[in-house]
Design an enzyme around this catalytic site. Structure first.
Site, PDB file in Angstrom:
ATOM      1  N   GLY A  77     -28.633 -14.256 -19.839  1.00 12.02           N
ATOM      2  CA  GLY A  77     -27.273 -13.800 -20.049  1.00 12.02           C
ATOM      3  C   GLY A  77     -26.872 -12.813 -18.989  1.00 12.02           C
ATOM      4  N   SER A  78     -25.748 -12.143 -19.208  1.00 15.98           N
ATOM      5  CA  SER A  78     -25.251 -11.240 -18.177  1.00 15.98           C
ATOM      6  C   SER A  78     -26.136 -10.020 -18.020  1.00 15.98           C
ATOM      7  CB  SER A  78     -23.817 -10.826 -18.497  1.00 15.98           C
ATOM      8  OG  SER A  78     -23.774 -10.220 -19.775  1.00 15.98           O
ATOM      9  N   PHE A  79     -26.940  -9.718 -19.006  1.00 20.16           N
ATOM     10  CA  PHE A  79     -27.810  -8.554 -18.792  1.00 20.16           C
ATOM     11  C   PHE A  79     -29.243  -8.741 -19.274  1.00 20.16           C
ATOM     12  CE2 PHE A  79     -27.382  -7.304 -23.154  1.00 20.16           C
ATOM     13  CZ  PHE A  79     -26.060  -7.443 -23.501  1.00 20.16           C
ATOM     14  N   GLY A  80     -29.726  -9.954 -19.283  1.00 21.46           N
ATOM     15  CA  GLY A  80     -31.131 -10.123 -19.612  1.00 21.46           C
ATOM     16  C   GLY A  80     -31.410 -11.522 -20.129  1.00 21.46           C
ATOM     17  N   SER A  81     -32.692 -11.731 -20.489  1.00 21.98           N
ATOM     18  CA  SER A  81     -33.102 -13.058 -20.938  1.00 21.98           C
ATOM     19  C   SER A  81     -32.624 -13.317 -22.358  1.00 21.98           C
ATOM     20  CB  SER A  81     -34.621 -13.166 -20.906  1.00 21.98           C
ATOM     21  OG  SER A  81     -35.061 -12.896 -19.605  1.00 21.98           O
ATOM     22  N   LYS A 121     -30.480 -12.102 -27.273  1.00 24.87           N
ATOM     23  CA  LYS A 121     -30.262 -11.644 -25.892  1.00 24.87           C
ATOM     24  C   LYS A 121     -30.926 -10.303 -25.730  1.00 24.87           C
ATOM     25  CE  LYS A 121     -25.832 -12.984 -24.019  1.00 24.87           C
ATOM     26  NZ  LYS A 121     -24.521 -12.446 -23.660  1.00 24.87           N
ATOM     27  N   ASP A 146     -15.424 -13.348 -17.252  1.00 28.06           N
ATOM     28  CA  ASP A 146     -16.629 -13.997 -16.730  1.00 28.06           C
ATOM     29  C   ASP A 146     -16.726 -15.428 -17.275  1.00 28.06           C
ATOM     30  OD1 ASP A 146     -18.915 -14.244 -15.251  1.00 28.06           O
ATOM     31  OD2 ASP A 146     -20.198 -13.217 -16.725  1.00 28.06           O
ATOM     32  N   GLY A 188     -32.759 -18.984 -21.718  1.00 31.41           N
ATOM     33  CA  GLY A 188     -31.683 -18.786 -20.752  1.00 31.41           C
ATOM     34  C   GLY A 188     -31.565 -17.360 -20.307  1.00 31.41           C
TER      35      GLY A 188
END
Ligand SMILES: *[C@@H]1O[C@H](CO)[C@@H](O)[C@H](O)[C@H]1NC(C)=O
Ligand SMILES: *[C@@H]1O[C@H](CO)[C@@H](O)[C@H](O)[C@H]1NC(C)=O
Ligand SMILES: *[C@@H]1O[C@H](CO)[C@@H](O)[C@H](O)[C@H]1NC(C)=O
Ligand SMILES: *[C@@H]1O[C@H](CO)[C@@H](O)[C@H](O)[C@H]1NC(C)=O
Ligand SMILES: *[C@@H]1O[C@H](CO)[C@@H](O)[C@H](O)[C@H]1NC(C)=O
Ligand SMILES: *[C@@H]1O[C@H](CO)[C@@H](O)[C@H](O)[C@H]1NC(C)=O
Ligand SMILES: *[C@@H]1O[C@H](CO)[C@@H](O)[C@H](O)[C@H]1NC(C)=O
Ligand SMILES: *[C@@H]1O[C@H](CO)[C@@H](O)[C@H](O)[C@H]1NC(C)=O
Ligand SMILES: *[C@@H]1O[C@H](CO)[C@@H](O)[C@H](O)[C@H]1NC(C)=O
Length: 771
Positions: A603-607, A622, A719, A601
């Site tokens: 996330g807000s700042f990377g895979s 993450k 968020d 998946g």
């Protein structure tokens, strides 16, 4: 013929038994350069060259026709060392040990030698030479404590230690047995042959046990003075039956003194007294008495009144003439000056008679160094058999310690220090060292020692250990950190490898370990991260407290302004939660994620990658590919927030990694992915039923509620969306991704926060699907 054969066998038996006795004699002529047989005694004497490496061989000057043994002596340096001869013995067998000293008369001497003589750790005598031509004799009767004894010279106060002869004579089994021999040697103070024919001592071969029987003609100061008038010397050539316990030589029993005027008296000084003594008198009737004659007398000695009443009647006591009677005192307390009188009793026709006396002081056996220490020191000595220091004899501690050890002063001595730095020692450190419980300092640095560190876990007194500059290998045992008194450990420049036990890195131990390429300091690394983490949490806590304080001030202020009441303590404020996310090394994460291969998946700042830790725990990792300051801030926010909040409906942060420009967050893995996947069917999932949907909504709401009301200060997620609501293996929902979160601004109520900050579309989107 038969008689002749019997006699021959008897003769042969006698000779062979004497020979076997003699063959066990050890006779050392100290300072002699050769072995020889002395024709006067037929005894074989050996040079001490092979057994004594110290001192110098000296030819005695001006010696006047003395025995062969006293033509040389061995002189030792006058220093603080001891010089020891080692004699082999049979354990528990009785021996007579004799050392003789004749200095010689080299013209004018400033001061004759005065020094100490020791038998093992036991003080034997202070040898004080006053007359260079006299032979000073010291005899000790011992039951051998082990397979060898040491005779040591040391501690000269004037001149230097020296020795002329050293002799070891085994006794017959029961001779000189005492009730006290476990704890006492017998230090011979006087052995006098009365009525002697010459001034010479009687010894082997006249005495098969080679005792020295001193002649009573040997006049010297305070020796056998004050003889009563009428004292006469008598002798016989008839055989005497000496079959008593001590087997004195027949030759000595064949002479005697008699008090023709009814009294025999003598006075002599006993060296080393007052003391408790073993005392013997030897009486053998060597005059032919007529039937109407008797010889009866009493001993009068002021210090032993108990014995003064007994009447000695030799013929009666010994059951006949020419038979020995040997009364003795097992334990008698005697003064320095022994003064005794034998007085005839009224109804005796003859005056008293005396053949010989023997008096020995009970000498307390001093404790030797603990045998476990000796065994360990022997193992070290064995590594350097050629070295002078490894051949220092005697007890390691008494009378003076070996040059390379230090000892406790309380008996029994224990070794406190081993100092053998730079001695080219090769081999392994002996394992026996673990029994030296008194050891405080161990210096074995700068040798060529190999192998692993020995077990030293019993050495609880150990303070200082120097093992640097060797070739030791293996790992550092963990007990080192548990030694309670360890202050300093030096192991530089070895090949020690493995991990350093954490306890060794504590501040109270000086620990030097450079130059060991294989040694890893895991503990220090972990410690460093813990320190960083601890510090950041600390800073955070301080900030939170400040923040909280201002919040309380503000809310107080607001309460006064507004009638609306807030239930401040509804959920209890958590400043710091118990769990703290920990630092995980990049290599561990690379291993867990199989080098970040399974992407699950974004996330807000990377895979986000799937991983499985060593302990089997499934995780979601993450990543944060670029390290812009914006993302860095998110990272720090998330770590800081999540380290302190734990809730059933919030995805738990397990750990983080900040290494080599990589920033990674490690979460518990949620098996059923995001809510978004289920609603929008990006994966082929079974449809969510109503009840499940309701529960998910409730779970997510509880998670958010906890953020708002359970944390203090409150946290605003900012968020909330279906892709940030994750489902665990039981389809329970947990809110995730706090990268954009913020702590609540103080003057907004939660209701306002909700409306202002939240994306209002997210939660209703669950409901939309429900339609
Ligand atoms: C003297 O005798 C001893 C054995 O008693 C022997 O070991 C030593 O080598 C001999 N020494 C000489 C110089 O012959
Ligand atoms: C040694 O002592 C035993 C008795 O204990 C005695 O029979 C034997 O004769 C003694 N030996 C010598 C050589 O004196
Ligand atoms: C001798 O006797 C004294 C006094 O009775 C006692 O103290 C001592 O232990 C005994 N033994 C020795 C070997 O001195
Ligand atoms: C003992 O008897 C002998 C004679 O047999 C005599 O001469 C002598 O005086 C006697 N001695 C004593 C002390 O009576
Ligand atoms: C003394 O010796 C005789 C024989 O010479 C013997 O009959 C007697 O029993 C002995 N007495 C003691 C007390 O030993
Ligand atoms: C022995 O003789 C002395 C005097 O010479 C006397 O005083 C003592 O009483 C006598 N003892 C006996 C037992 O006759
Ligand atoms: C033993 O201790 C003494 C005094 O404490 C000291 O002078 C000596 O050098 C020590 N010996 C060793 C081998 O360290
Ligand atoms: C340590 O060194 C010895 C040789 O000195 C070697 O036999 C041994 O295998 C080494 N042990 C380790 C763990 O390296
Ligand atoms: C270790 O070895 C290096 C290089 O030989 C040397 O410079 C250093 O002094 C040694 N360390 C110690 C503690 O002796």
């Amino acid at each position: 013929m038969a008689l002749f054969t019997q006699l021959f066998i008897l003769y042969f038996y006698f000779i062979s038994s004497v020979v076997s006795q003699v063959s066990e004699f050890i006779s050392i002529d100290c300072g002699s350069t050769s072995n020889y047989t002395d024709p006067s005694t037929e005894l074989s004497w050996s040079s001490d060259m092979d057994m004594m490496k110290h001192g110098t061989q000296v030819t005695v000057e001006n010696q006047n026709g003395n025995s062969m043994q006293h033509r040389t002596r061995r002189d030792f340096p006058s220093d603080d060392k001891k010089y020891c001869y080692s004699l082999s013995t049979k354990e528990r067998r009785r021996y007579l040990v004799r050392a003789t000293f004749q200095y010689g008369s080299p013209g004018n001497v400033d001061a004759y030698p005065k020094f100490e003589l020791y038998l093992d750790a036991t003080e034997w005598a202070t040898v004080t030479i006053q007359d260079g031509s006299r032979t000073y004799v010291n005899e000790m009767i011992i039951r051998a404590p082990s397979y060898s004894i040491h005779v040591c010279l040391c501690c000269a106060t004037t001149g230097f230690p020296f020795i002329s002869t050293l002799e070891l004579r085994p006794s017959n089994l029961s001779m000189y047995a005492t009730d006290f021999e476990d704890d006492f040697f017998l230090n011979v103070a006087a052995r006098v042959n009365f009525g002697a024919l010459t001034k010479d001592i009687v010894r082997y071969p006249d005495d098969p046990y080679d005792r020295f029987w001193e002649s009573d003609l040997n006049r010297r100061q305070n020796f056998l003075v004050g003889a009563a008038p009428g004292t006469e010397r008598i002798k016989t050539s008839k055989n005497i039956d000496i079959g008593t316990r001590e087997y004195p030589p027949v030759k000595v029993m064949q002479t005697a003194v008699v008090g023709t005027e009814g009294e025999l008296s003598y006075r002599l000084n006993l060296k080393g007294f007052p003391a408790n003594a073993r005392a013997y008198a030897y009486f053998a009737e060597i005059e032919d008495l007529a039937p109407n004659e008797t010889r009866k007398f009493r001993l009068r000695e002021p210090y032993i009144p108990d014995y003064s009443n007994a009447v000695v009647n030799i013929a009666e006591n010994a059951n006949g003439s020419y038979t020995l009677y040997e009364p003795s005192y097992m334990n008698v307390s005697l003064d320095f000056v022994l003064s005794f009188t034998l007085s005839k009793v009224n109804d005796s026709t003859r005056g008293p008679l005396l053949n010989a006396i023997e008096i020995s002081k009970y000498q307390q056996i001093a404790a030797k160094t603990d045998s476990r220490d000796v065994t360990a020191l022997d193992a070290i000595r064995y590594m350097a058999t050629e070295s002078v220091w490894a051949n220092e004899g005697g007890d390691p501690c008494v009378p003076s310690p070996w040059t390379w050890v230090n000892c406790t002063s309380t008996p029994p001595p224990r070794i406190t220090k081993i100092a053998r730095s730079g001695q080219n020692l090769k081999g392994q450190i002996p394992s026996e060292i673990n029994h030296m419980e008194g050891l405080i300092e161990l210096w074995l640095d700068s040798n060529s020692l190999t192998g692993p560190l020995p077990d030293m876990s019993s050495l609880i007194n150990l303070k200082i250990v120097h093992l640097e500059n060797n070739r030791l290998n293996g790992s550092l045992p963990s007990y080192l950190g548990r030694l309670p008194n360890l202050q300093a450990l030096y192991i530089q420049n070895n090949s020690i490898c493995g991990e350093i036990p954490a306890a060794l890195l504590s501040k109270k131990i000086v620990f030097n370990y450079e130059g060991n390429p294989g040694l890893r300091n895991e503990a220090q690394r972990k410690l460093r991260f813990k320190l960083i983490l601890g510090a950041s949490i600390g800073v955070l806590a301080v900030l939170l407290i400040l923040f909280l304080a201002s919040l309380i001030l503000l809310s107080n202020f607001r309460r006064r302004m507004s009638p609306r009441k807030r239930d401040e303590n509804a959920r209890g404020g958590h400043l710091l939660d118990e769990g703290v996310a920990y630092c995980i090394s990049l290599s561990d994460l690379e291993e867990a994620t199989n080098n970040f291969t399974k992407n699950i998946g974004k996330g807000s700042f990377g895979s986000v990658y799937y991983g499985k830790m060593k302990d089997g725990k499934e995780v979601a990792v993450k990543t944060m590919s670029d390290s812009s300051s914006h993302l860095n801030k998110q990272f720090v926010t998330e770590v800081a927030l999540l380290s302190r909040i734990h809730h059933r409906n919030l995805v738990p942060l397990i750990g983080y990694c900040e290494e080599a420009h990589q920033r990674l967050l490690v979460y518990e893995y949620m098996h059923n992915g995001t809510l978004r996947d289920h609603i929008h069917g990006s994966v082929n999932q079974k449809l969510l039923d109503w009840l499940t949907r309701l529960r998910i909504a409730e779970d997510a709401a509880k998670g958010l509620e906890y953020l708002h009301t359970g944390c203090n200060p409150s946290i605003i997620h900012r968020d909330v969306k279906t892709s940030n609501i994750l489902l665990d293996i039981n389809m329970r929902a947990k809110v995730s991704d706090f990268g954009l979160s913020r702590q609540a601004e103080e003057d907004l109520t939660m209701y306002q926060v909700w409306h202002v900050e939240h994306s209002v579309t997210s939660i209703p989107s669950i409901m939309q699907v429900n339609n």
